[in-house]
Each structure stands twice: as structure tokens, then as C-alpha cells.
Design a protein around this motif. Sequence first.
Motif: not given
Length: 286
Positions: A26-28, A117-120, A164-166, A59-60
Motif C-alpha cells: 500500500h502507498d501508506m 459492529r461496522l468494522v471500520s 477496499p481502501s484505495e 486493485e492499485p
Amino acid sequence: MMSALFAQLPPVCGPVRILSDLHLGHDMSTVRSVASLRPLIAGAARVIFNGDTLQERAEPFEERSRAMVVELQEMCQEEGAEAVFLRGNHDPTAWPLELVDLLEGQVTVTHGDVWLRLVSPWSREIQQYRPIMEAIHAEYDGAARRDMAVRFEILRRCRLALPPSETRQRGHSLAARTGLFFREIWPPRRPWQVLKVYAQLPALAMEFVKEFRPRSQVLLFGHTHRAKVWRRGGCLLVNTGAFVTFAQPAMVEIDQGILTAWHLAEKAGAWQKQRVMTTWKLPGSL
């Protein structure tokens, strides 16, 4: 019978180390190269990677992330360390295991989003996807939710309901980090939601322990990216932080009946132990 999602790991001869949230590729991610992790692997008999090792659905980053995970697996093999990978919200189907117990159930390791409950809840898209996740929860009554396998099935479905986090960092310069900072604190509700989750974490984690792992003396988790230690009701809770921008990673090491949590720092291109967060004596040894 224990579900295939969970395992009680047998003893090994040598240190057991636990890391989380490497976010490889990941970029981060602050892990620029897998080789930088070698000092954390060398000398261990077993290393548990507690979720979000792989960017499975972004995907990135996915291709580079998968290549780095293969490199990590090869490095563990070279160092003679058994590698155990647990699922996280960024690698929700990549590995079979959600939770492992050590020392005959006295130490429990899981990613840490199962009690949210809401994951994130701090996600930018949470308002859009909240109704979908609430509908998933509504399919299960209270009796079903008292089954740990069901709780993790609900979690799996909620993880896959979120996109997904992009997020892109666009480099490691001061300008790139500054730009990322302002993107991360927008919209304004995000920082407040993060602080709310942090404040609730120990209580939520202890609810999980009391309901599903009452014999456990130690709960190790990640997910929220803030390395921290709590002591609650005779139980040690350790969040191992994350290898991402604006976070500090930590590592737990269990050796000869002593658990030590370390803050980590990168020096000369290699991740190393920096300072002790806590120590905890365990009966027996791993």
C-alpha cells in the motif's frame, strides 16, 4: 469441535512474535521493503501476522502486495520461523484463520475488528454502507450471535460489504504526507469517530474475552493502528499498532513464559525494537 476459523497453536521451541497491519504494497505502508523486516523475523520460532498483511481487494496495490507477501513467506522460511497469517479487513479471505490461541488458551490473537459492529466506523463511506451492514446483523438473533463462528461469519460479510481502501499517498515527501493528512481528517466526523472507537476499545475487547475466551489472560489485536496497552480485570490487552503513515508499529514477543511488547522503529532501513511498552509473566512457556 473447534471451527476451522480458529486454532490452538502447539508449543514451539523459541520466541513467538506477533505483528499486525503491515499493509504490504500500500502507498501508506511504512514497510518499503520486506528485507527491512528481517530483524523482526530472525531468531523467532514462529511469527504471527495478525491481519491486514495483504491488500487483497485494493486493485492499485494488490499485485505488489502479493509479491511482497511471497517474499515475506520466503524470508520466514530462510530464518526458520513458522509463519502464521490471520485474516484482517484488508485480507478477509486470503487466509483460513481468524483467531489463534497460545499457551493452552491463555493468550488469544485476533485482528480486532470482530468487536466493532461496522468494522471500520471511521470509513468515509460508512454512511453509505451502514444500512447494508445493519441488514446483515439483523439476520442473526441473539442466540446465534453467542456462537463465535457466527460472529466471525457476520464479520466476514460486513468486511466484504465495505469497499477496499484505495487511498493514495503519492510519495513519501513532506508535501505528500501533508496532503494525506488533510485527506485523512476529512470529513470532519472522521477524527471524532476515531477518538470514539479508541475510547471504547478496551471495554469492547473485554466483552469479547468474557463471552468467548474467559480463560484468556492476554488478548493481542491490531486494526485501529494505535499501539497501546491496557490492563483490565486481570487481563492484558495489547494493540500492536500498524506499519502505516501517522502510526507506530509494535511487536509482541513471548519467550520462556515472559511476554514483552515493544515499540518498533526503522533505523538504517531496518525495523528494530525501540523501547518496551510492557512485560507480563505467563505461566509455562511457548
